[in-house]
Design a protein around this motif. Structure first.
Motif, PDB file in Angstrom:
ATOM      1  N   SER A   1       0.823  -1.214   0.000  1.00 41.28           N
ATOM      2  CA  SER A   1       0.000   0.000   0.000  1.00 41.28           C
ATOM      3  C   SER A   1       0.855   1.262   0.000  1.00 41.28           C
ATOM      4  CB  SER A   1      -0.919   0.017   1.218  1.00 41.28           C
ATOM      5  OG  SER A   1      -1.601   1.251   1.280  1.00 41.28           O
ATOM      6  N   LYS A   2       0.528   2.152  -0.914  1.00 43.58           N
ATOM      7  CA  LYS A   2       1.161   3.470  -0.963  1.00 43.58           C
ATOM      8  C   LYS A   2       0.133   4.557  -0.639  1.00 43.58           C
ATOM      9  CE  LYS A   2       5.016   1.831  -2.948  1.00 43.58           C
ATOM     10  NZ  LYS A   2       5.159   0.561  -2.317  1.00 43.58           N
ATOM     11  N   THR A   3      -1.129   4.189  -0.568  1.00 49.07           N
ATOM     12  CA  THR A   3      -2.217   5.137  -0.387  1.00 49.07           C
ATOM     13  C   THR A   3      -2.581   5.343   1.079  1.00 49.07           C
ATOM     14  OG1 THR A   3      -3.107   4.403  -2.498  1.00 49.07           O
ATOM     15  CG2 THR A   3      -4.565   5.678  -1.102  1.00 49.07           C
ATOM     16  N   PHE A   4      -2.615   4.260   1.842  1.00 48.75           N
ATOM     17  CA  PHE A   4      -3.076   4.331   3.222  1.00 48.75           C
ATOM     18  C   PHE A   4      -1.907   4.518   4.180  1.00 48.75           C
ATOM     19  CE2 PHE A   4      -6.210   1.591   1.024  1.00 48.75           C
ATOM     20  CZ  PHE A   4      -7.307   2.423   1.151  1.00 48.75           C
ATOM     21  N   SER A   5      -2.102   5.359   5.196  1.00 47.26           N
ATOM     22  CA  SER A   5      -1.048   5.555   6.188  1.00 47.26           C
ATOM     23  C   SER A   5      -0.980   4.376   7.151  1.00 47.26           C
ATOM     24  CB  SER A   5      -1.280   6.855   6.959  1.00 47.26           C
ATOM     25  OG  SER A   5      -2.526   6.834   7.608  1.00 47.26           O
ATOM     26  N   SER A   6      -2.091   3.672   7.317  1.00 43.85           N
ATOM     27  CA  SER A   6      -2.127   2.523   8.215  1.00 43.85           C
ATOM     28  C   SER A   6      -3.252   1.603   7.768  1.00 43.85           C
ATOM     29  CB  SER A   6      -2.369   2.999   9.648  1.00 43.85           C
ATOM     30  OG  SER A   6      -2.464   1.911  10.527  1.00 43.85           O
ATOM     31  N   MET A   7      -3.050   0.307   7.937  1.00 47.18           N
ATOM     32  CA  MET A   7      -4.078  -0.676   7.609  1.00 47.18           C
ATOM     33  C   MET A   7      -4.159  -1.693   8.742  1.00 47.18           C
ATOM     34  SD  MET A   7      -3.473  -1.516   3.576  1.00 47.18           S
ATOM     35  CE  MET A   7      -4.943  -2.491   3.362  1.00 47.18           C
ATOM     36  N   ALA A   8      -5.365  -2.139   9.027  1.00 51.19           N
ATOM     37  CA  ALA A   8      -5.572  -3.152  10.053  1.00 51.19           C
ATOM     38  C   ALA A   8      -6.681  -4.082   9.583  1.00 51.19           C
ATOM     39  CB  ALA A   8      -5.942  -2.511  11.382  1.00 51.19           C
ATOM     40  N   ILE A   9      -6.728  -5.256  10.177  1.00 50.58           N
ATOM     41  CA  ILE A   9      -7.753  -6.237   9.825  1.00 50.58           C
ATOM     42  C   ILE A   9      -8.346  -6.787  11.118  1.00 50.58           C
ATOM     43  CG2 ILE A   9      -6.119  -8.163   9.727  1.00 50.58           C
ATOM     44  CD1 ILE A   9      -7.750  -9.236   7.321  1.00 50.58           C
ATOM     45  N   TYR A  10      -9.613  -7.160  11.054  1.00 49.65           N
ATOM     46  CA  TYR A  10     -10.251  -7.797  12.204  1.00 49.65           C
ATOM     47  C   TYR A  10     -11.215  -8.866  11.729  1.00 49.65           C
ATOM     48  CZ  TYR A  10     -14.680  -5.383  11.452  1.00 49.65           C
ATOM     49  OH  TYR A  10     -15.864  -4.946  10.921  1.00 49.65           O
ATOM     50  N   ARG A  11     -11.502  -9.782  12.631  1.00 46.09           N
ATOM     51  CA  ARG A  11     -12.489 -10.832  12.383  1.00 46.09           C
ATOM     52  C   ARG A  11     -13.171 -11.134  13.707  1.00 46.09           C
ATOM     53  NH1 ARG A  11     -10.369 -16.586  10.885  1.00 46.09           N
ATOM     54  NH2 ARG A  11     -10.459 -16.859  13.109  1.00 46.09           N
ATOM     55  N   ASN A  12     -14.492 -11.104  13.713  1.00 46.53           N
ATOM     56  CA  ASN A  12     -15.205 -11.432  14.943  1.00 46.53           C
ATOM     57  C   ASN A  12     -15.446 -12.930  15.027  1.00 46.53           C
ATOM     58  OD1 ASN A  12     -17.042 -11.254  12.829  1.00 46.53           O
ATOM     59  ND2 ASN A  12     -18.733 -10.758  14.180  1.00 46.53           N
ATOM     60  N   GLN A  13     -15.450 -13.414  16.252  1.00 45.24           N
ATOM     61  CA  GLN A  13     -15.619 -14.847  16.476  1.00 45.24           C
ATOM     62  C   GLN A  13     -16.161 -15.049  17.885  1.00 45.24           C
ATOM     63  OE1 GLN A  13     -12.419 -17.087  14.895  1.00 45.24           O
ATOM     64  NE2 GLN A  13     -12.832 -18.895  16.112  1.00 45.24           N
TER      65      GLN A  13
END
Length: 161
Positions: free
Chosen positions: A86-98
């Motif tokens: 990624s060159k566009t986003f300053s930060s990226m995160a992912i989540y998944r509920n369970q």
């Protein structure tokens, strides 16, 4: 103004002559006003007010797309590729509920939990009240499990200890 007063007087006399119609008309107006108020409250709270995060207008949700599924979950390996490239986003995160079942503290309890990447709190711009967030080495394959507890669970099950 005189015509308005005459019209209101006429309306009052007609409503007195048919109280059943008057009750239905007033009930219909009350339900309509109540439904509009409730709908505006939801729209105002969800769509018009910003999220409770710093710079919430810059948050974006990204989903995968597969046949028949508009917002498909993203695999963790794809996310790592996106994050790296990624060159566009300053930060990226992912989540998944369970859902999980907590045992060993008396009666078993079903808990809703989220598996999140190390940058999750950094991306949202928030910090825990006590303790620490995840470190990048917590997000590696084979790392020891780490958990961040919600405040109500911490107070209820662990007596804020």
């Amino acid at each position: 103004m005189n015509t308005l007063v005459q019209d209101l007087g006429y309306a009052a006399r007609m409503l007195r002559l048919s109280p059943g119609f008057a009750a239905i008309a007033i009930l219909t107006l009350a339900l309509g006003i109540g439904a509009n108020t409730a709908l505006f409250s939801v729209v105002n709270g969800v769509l018009l007010n910003p999220l409770a995060y710093p710079q919430s207008g810059q948050l974006v949700a990204i989903y995968g797309k597969t046949t028949g599924v508009k917002h498909a979950p993203v695999s963790y390996l794809n996310f790592l590729d996106w994050q790296r490239d990624s060159k566009t986003f300053s930060s990226m995160a992912i989540y998944r509920n369970q859902d999980y079942t907590l045992t060993g503290t008396g009666e078993g309890e079903r808990l809703r939990a989220y598996m999140i990447s190390a940058d999750f709190f950094l991306t949202l711009g928030v910090a825990p009240i006590a303790g620490r967030t995840f470190r990048p080495d917590d997000d590696q394959v084979g790392a020891a499990p780490v958990v961040i507890l919600g405040g109500s669970f911490w107070k209820r099950k662990l007596a804020s200890s």
